[in-house]
Enzyme design. Sequence first.
Site, short mmCIF file in Angstrom:
data_model
loop_
_atom_site.label_atom_id
_atom_site.label_comp_id
_atom_site.label_asym_id
_atom_site.label_seq_id
_atom_site.Cartn_x
_atom_site.Cartn_y
_atom_site.Cartn_z
N SER A 66 0.81 -1.22 0.00
CA SER A 66 0.00 0.00 0.00
C SER A 66 0.84 1.27 0.00
CB SER A 66 -0.92 -0.09 1.20
OG SER A 66 -1.78 0.99 1.27
N ASP A 277 -3.08 6.17 -3.16
CA ASP A 277 -1.92 5.57 -2.51
C ASP A 277 -1.35 4.45 -3.38
OD1 ASP A 277 -3.80 3.59 -2.06
OD2 ASP A 277 -3.08 3.12 -0.06
N ASP A 279 -1.53 1.29 -3.63
CA ASP A 279 -2.33 0.21 -4.21
C ASP A 279 -3.73 0.71 -4.59
OD1 ASP A 279 -3.14 0.50 -1.59
OD2 ASP A 279 -3.51 -1.63 -1.28
N ASP A 281 -6.28 2.09 -3.02
CA ASP A 281 -7.52 1.91 -2.26
C ASP A 281 -7.82 3.13 -1.39
OD1 ASP A 281 -5.58 1.49 -0.37
OD2 ASP A 281 -6.45 -0.36 0.43
C1 16G Z 1 -4.36 -0.51 7.71
C2 16G Z 1 -5.82 -0.44 7.41
C3 16G Z 1 -6.29 0.99 7.34
C4 16G Z 1 -5.95 1.70 8.62
C5 16G Z 1 -4.49 1.55 8.95
C6 16G Z 1 -4.23 2.04 10.35
C7 16G Z 1 -7.06 -1.98 6.02
C8 16G Z 1 -7.20 -2.57 4.66
N1 16G Z 1 -6.09 -1.09 6.14
O1 16G Z 1 -3.60 0.06 6.68
O2 16G Z 1 -7.65 0.99 7.15
O3 16G Z 1 -6.25 3.06 8.54
O4 16G Z 1 -4.13 0.18 8.91
O5 16G Z 1 -2.91 1.84 10.68
O6 16G Z 1 -7.79 -2.31 6.94
P1 16G Z 1 -2.45 1.99 12.17
O7 16G Z 1 -3.14 0.92 12.98
O8 16G Z 1 -0.97 1.84 12.12
O9 16G Z 1 -2.86 3.36 12.64
ZN ZN Z 2 -3.69 1.23 0.30
#
Ligand code: 16G
Ligand code: ZN
Length: 537
Positions: A66, A277, A279, A281
């Site tokens: 991502s 970003d 990928d 999404d």
């Molecule tokens: C992941 C999540 C995204 C979230 C991020 C938070 C998916 C597909 N992706 O990239 O939605 O905002 O984690 O990251 O669920 P963090 O826990 O490091 O703050």
């Molecule tokens: Zn992404």
Amino acid sequence: MPSFEPMLEVTLKNYPKKNAAHVSYGTAGFRMKDDSLDYIVYRVGILAALRSQDKTAVIGVMITASHNPISDNGVKIVDPYGEMLEAHWEKFANKIINCSDEELAGVIQSIINESNINSSQTPQVYVGMDTRPSSKRLSAACLAGVETMGGKVADFGFVTTPQLHYMVWSYNSKSTHQPTMEGYYRKISDSFKRFLKLCKHTQSISAPVTIDGANGIGALKAGELQTYLGDSLSLKVVFDGTAGVLNDQCGADYVKSKQTSPVGLDTLAGERYASVDGDADRVVYYYKSKDDVFHLLDGDKLAILMTSYLKRLLNTSKMSDALALGLVQTAYANGASTDYITQQLDVPVACTKTGVKHLHHAALDYDIGVYFEANGHGTIVFSKSANNLIAEAASRADASTEEGVAVLKLHALSEIINQVVGDALSDIVVIEAILADENMSMEDWDKQYTDLPNVLTTVKVEDRSVIQTTNAERTVTNPEGLQAAIDNLVAQVSRGRSFVRPSGTENIVRVYAEAGTKDEANKLATGVVSLVKEMCN
Ligand code: 16G
Ligand code: ZN
């Protein structure tokens, strides 16, 4: 001997386990430096094959990290209807990845036994990857895993994450929209063209929207989408990977976290910009006002534009009684956006934990659920009955009445959007459709509400798991006393709100603070950061 063992003995030699450290399947699947991932992706291939037998369905595997740096990569499983992997199988994922090479066959067999899997079925797995240099190598590792279990692979090569989710959903749900790239692009572009024909004025989109492709897959795929959109909408792709590095000083994550345009992009007043970003999404929009100031329209702004527009369409189409509309956000959503949507528009808002699967799940509680993370990941989901009701109403709508036109617009929108998962490309086309119909400029959109000043920062701690939260991550339950101390600081500023949560993807704690003025937001953030340092180390 189980039938997979002879093959396992052969392929396992190419993917020996290297890493002794325990890893776990998080919100983003498994993600790390790419050179540690080979055996992990191989084993995920095995697991995806088992999951396919378990569900008697096609399962997806996406190779991507991502928005993370180019030296990282990752792997994530997509469940039959394009959802994220079910929680119970995340446990299997942890088991299969963390066992030794010698234990692997036994662990595979235990999953087969525990889930009552019928091993005589041929597993079917769809595989896709982003444009990272390591993605091809890792995709081959996944294929080896699937084939070890006697599975068949459809290798889609370079695709965005949401495109792979779409393929899996489209195949398993036997959708009229084909599980092919052409099927994906036609679904978006045909419904967009149909939508535009229903609008009175479309001047606002006669000029192109500039898309920062983060030097990744989004750039490639925006270019392909353009050929299907024709002259209905012009996408001008920059950061297309021909010169710069993936996610480096460009892309949605950079723009959102630095609150500035990508380095080297000359933004002009009056034009529309979007960054996706690595990928594709996630997406955020931005523009420069005449006084040369940068303005970000993040996931919250996208969500509010979509929700307010849907609300109006539902009223005009006289479908608002039949179809309940709601918005889902996380604690990161700017308080001003939540106030606006609940108080001015009277739309209910739910708040969930961070992570797409939580938001998606909560959005399904409404007939039409809009969900967005502030970082730009989001979409609109329609319940099965809502989709049916809208399609049925559209089939007998009278396009000479305002009511009929609204029904037809609603139907077209429901097809432009990727209802399976947040999708930057389909989100962009939805936003462009709404701006066109409303004849809205970027300034008009931005004026819907004014963000409260806010700060998002991180604190390094020895062990982030000492912080435990509840109430959709808005309240700390451990360490004891931390929440009361935060409340105390919040009470000292106007319109204050702050929360802390352990990251799900890195060994850090995230701190969010917002308040009536920038100074107060800074003061609050600084205070909360000190508390975390004192009480969590
Ligand atoms: C992941 C999540 C995204 C979230 C991020 C938070 C998916 C597909 N992706 O990239 O939605 O905002 O984690 O990251 O669920 P963090 O826990 O490091 O703050
Ligand atoms: Zn992404």
